[in-house]
Design a protein around this motif. Structure first.
Motif, short mmCIF file in Angstrom:
data_model
loop_
_atom_site.label_atom_id
_atom_site.label_comp_id
_atom_site.label_asym_id
_atom_site.label_seq_id
_atom_site.Cartn_x
_atom_site.Cartn_y
_atom_site.Cartn_z
N LEU A 88 0.86 -1.19 0.00
CA LEU A 88 0.00 0.00 0.00
C LEU A 88 0.89 1.23 0.00
O LEU A 88 1.70 1.42 0.90
CB LEU A 88 -0.91 0.02 1.23
CG LEU A 88 -1.79 1.27 1.40
CD1 LEU A 88 -2.77 1.40 0.24
CD2 LEU A 88 -2.51 1.24 2.74
N GLY A 89 0.73 2.06 -1.03
CA GLY A 89 1.47 3.31 -1.11
C GLY A 89 0.60 4.46 -0.66
O GLY A 89 -0.56 4.57 -1.05
N VAL A 90 1.16 5.35 0.17
CA VAL A 90 0.43 6.50 0.70
C VAL A 90 1.22 7.77 0.38
O VAL A 90 2.43 7.83 0.60
CB VAL A 90 0.24 6.38 2.23
CG1 VAL A 90 -0.46 7.63 2.78
CG2 VAL A 90 -0.55 5.12 2.57
N ASP A 91 0.53 8.78 -0.15
CA ASP A 91 1.16 10.06 -0.42
C ASP A 91 0.10 11.15 -0.35
O ASP A 91 -1.08 10.89 -0.64
CB ASP A 91 1.83 10.05 -1.81
CG ASP A 91 2.92 11.10 -1.93
OD1 ASP A 91 4.10 10.72 -1.91
OD2 ASP A 91 2.59 12.30 -2.02
N ASN B 91 4.16 -2.41 -14.76
CA ASN B 91 4.87 -3.60 -14.31
C ASN B 91 3.95 -4.77 -14.03
O ASN B 91 4.38 -5.77 -13.45
CB ASN B 91 5.69 -3.25 -13.05
CG ASN B 91 6.89 -2.38 -13.37
OD1 ASN B 91 7.90 -2.86 -13.88
ND2 ASN B 91 6.76 -1.08 -13.10
N GLY B 92 2.68 -4.65 -14.46
CA GLY B 92 1.72 -5.73 -14.25
C GLY B 92 1.38 -5.99 -12.82
O GLY B 92 1.07 -7.12 -12.43
N MET B 93 1.46 -4.93 -11.98
CA MET B 93 1.21 -5.08 -10.54
C MET B 93 0.02 -4.26 -10.07
O MET B 93 -0.09 -3.94 -8.90
CB MET B 93 2.46 -4.66 -9.75
CG MET B 93 3.69 -5.47 -10.05
SD MET B 93 5.12 -4.84 -9.12
CE MET B 93 6.42 -5.90 -9.77
N GLY B 94 -0.86 -3.91 -11.00
CA GLY B 94 -2.00 -3.08 -10.61
C GLY B 94 -2.86 -3.67 -9.52
O GLY B 94 -3.44 -2.95 -8.70
N GLY B 95 -2.91 -4.99 -9.46
CA GLY B 95 -3.74 -5.63 -8.43
C GLY B 95 -3.00 -5.90 -7.14
O GLY B 95 -3.62 -6.27 -6.14
N GLU B 96 -1.68 -5.73 -7.15
CA GLU B 96 -0.88 -6.01 -5.95
C GLU B 96 -0.47 -4.76 -5.20
O GLU B 96 -0.15 -4.81 -4.01
CB GLU B 96 0.39 -6.78 -6.34
CG GLU B 96 0.13 -8.08 -7.07
CD GLU B 96 1.41 -8.64 -7.68
OE1 GLU B 96 2.38 -8.76 -6.92
OE2 GLU B 96 1.42 -8.92 -8.88
N VAL B 97 -0.44 -3.63 -5.89
CA VAL B 97 0.03 -2.37 -5.27
C VAL B 97 -1.14 -1.39 -5.21
O VAL B 97 -1.80 -1.17 -6.23
CB VAL B 97 1.18 -1.76 -6.08
CG1 VAL B 97 1.63 -0.45 -5.46
CG2 VAL B 97 2.35 -2.74 -6.15
#
Length: 310
Positions: free
Chosen positions: A285-288, A304-310
């Motif tokens: 989870l990124g927070v800004d 990077n094909g990580m839309g569902g992981e990040v």
């Protein structure tokens, strides 16, 4: 006026005129040991006297109290960094040619990066010059696919912008230079006083604030770090457009994240979150506080094909 500005910038391209002795900064009693050991930053409190009338960015010799040469560097009467030593005795003191020294130091910095595999097919974003770490105080250079982004934080560099740019373009693999200014640090270096005197340099992009990210239509580079793709804007965004100095930290943290949930605070472009996901984190989870930064991080995740992981 224009004549004063031209003279100021021309003087900055030179070292000391042939046959002319540079002004001398004399260190106070008991202050020289630190600088003889290699410290490049002479604070105002370490200075006993100044012989001559050097201006901001002028070349000076630095002597200890006994009159022995400690080194030479660039002077600034407006800064707490009264002298940034560029060359220490006994090495590198056969001349006072700043452009030649800058070019030599940048070539050495490039060679050091090559020894650790930078750039490479999996890393096209990297830090080429790390200020005092590469013996060029105030100069940071990040490279993105051959575009060198300078972040200048010292007046002596503003005076020698053309020389620094030429030195960078002389390196293998560098085909473009973007000049950015670290405004807060330049202010501390007395830049505002010189601008009022008409000695400003040419146009440059300012370093963006802490919460900003490039607009969607800003010129971008798609770069690689540890095989991950990132969108970088050399002219906008935070610092140089990407936190190249955190490359090793991202890799170190990622190596601990397999099977874990990771919180990436102040994530900007999502570098720590993406690195963790690439090494097996189950969720990141990124927070800004910046919506633009979060949008950038999401674009990087999707690339990077990580839309569902990040």
């Amino acid at each position: 006026d224009m004549a004063r500005r031209a003279a100021w910038l021309l003087a900055g391209t030179l070292g000391v005129a042939t046959g002319a002795a540079p002004p001398v900064v004399v260190l106070g009693g008991g202050k020289s040991r630190l600088f003889k050991a290699g410290n490049p930053l002479v604070f105002s409190g370490a200075v006993s006297k100044v012989r001559g009338s050097p201006g901001a960015g002028d070349v000076v010799d630095v002597h200890d109290g006994a009159g022995d040469l400690v080194g030479w560097g660039v002077f600034n009467p407006h800064s707490q960094y009264r002298v940034r030593i560029l060359a220490h005795a006994p090495a590198d003191i056969d001349h006072r040619d700043v452009p030649a020294l800058v070019a030599s130091r940048l070539r050495a910095a490039a060679r050091r990066r090559l020894t650790v595999g930078l750039p490479s097919p999996t890393d096209t974003a990297y830090r080429l010059c790390n200020s005092e770490g590469d013996r060029l105080s105030g100069l940071t250079v990040d490279v993105f696919n051959g575009v060198a982004v300078v972040v200048s934080s010292a007046i002596w560099l503003e005076r020698r912008r053309e020389a620094v740019t030429a030195a960078l373009l002389g390196l293998d693999g560098i085909h473009e230079v973007v000049w950015r200014q670290a405004e807060a640090r330049l202010k501390m270096d007395g830049w505002e006083e010189l601008q009022r005197d008409g000695a400003e340099g040419g146009p440059a992009a300012a370093e963006s604030g802490a919460g900003e990210a490039p607009a969607a239509d800003a010129p971008t580079q798609l770069v690689l770090e540890s095989g991950l793709r990132y969108e970088v804007s050399p002219t906008l965004g935070q610092k140089s457009g990407f936190y190249c100095d955190q490359r090793d930290n991202r890799a170190a943290v990622a190596s601990l994240c397999a099977g874990r949930t990771v919180l990436d605070l102040f994530c900007y472009s999502g570098g720590f979150a993406l690195s963790a996901a690439s090494r097996g984190a189950t969720r990141t989870l990124g927070v800004d506080s910046s919506g633009a930064a979060l949008a950038l991080a999401r674009r990087n995740a999707e690339m990077n094909g990580m839309g569902g992981e990040v």
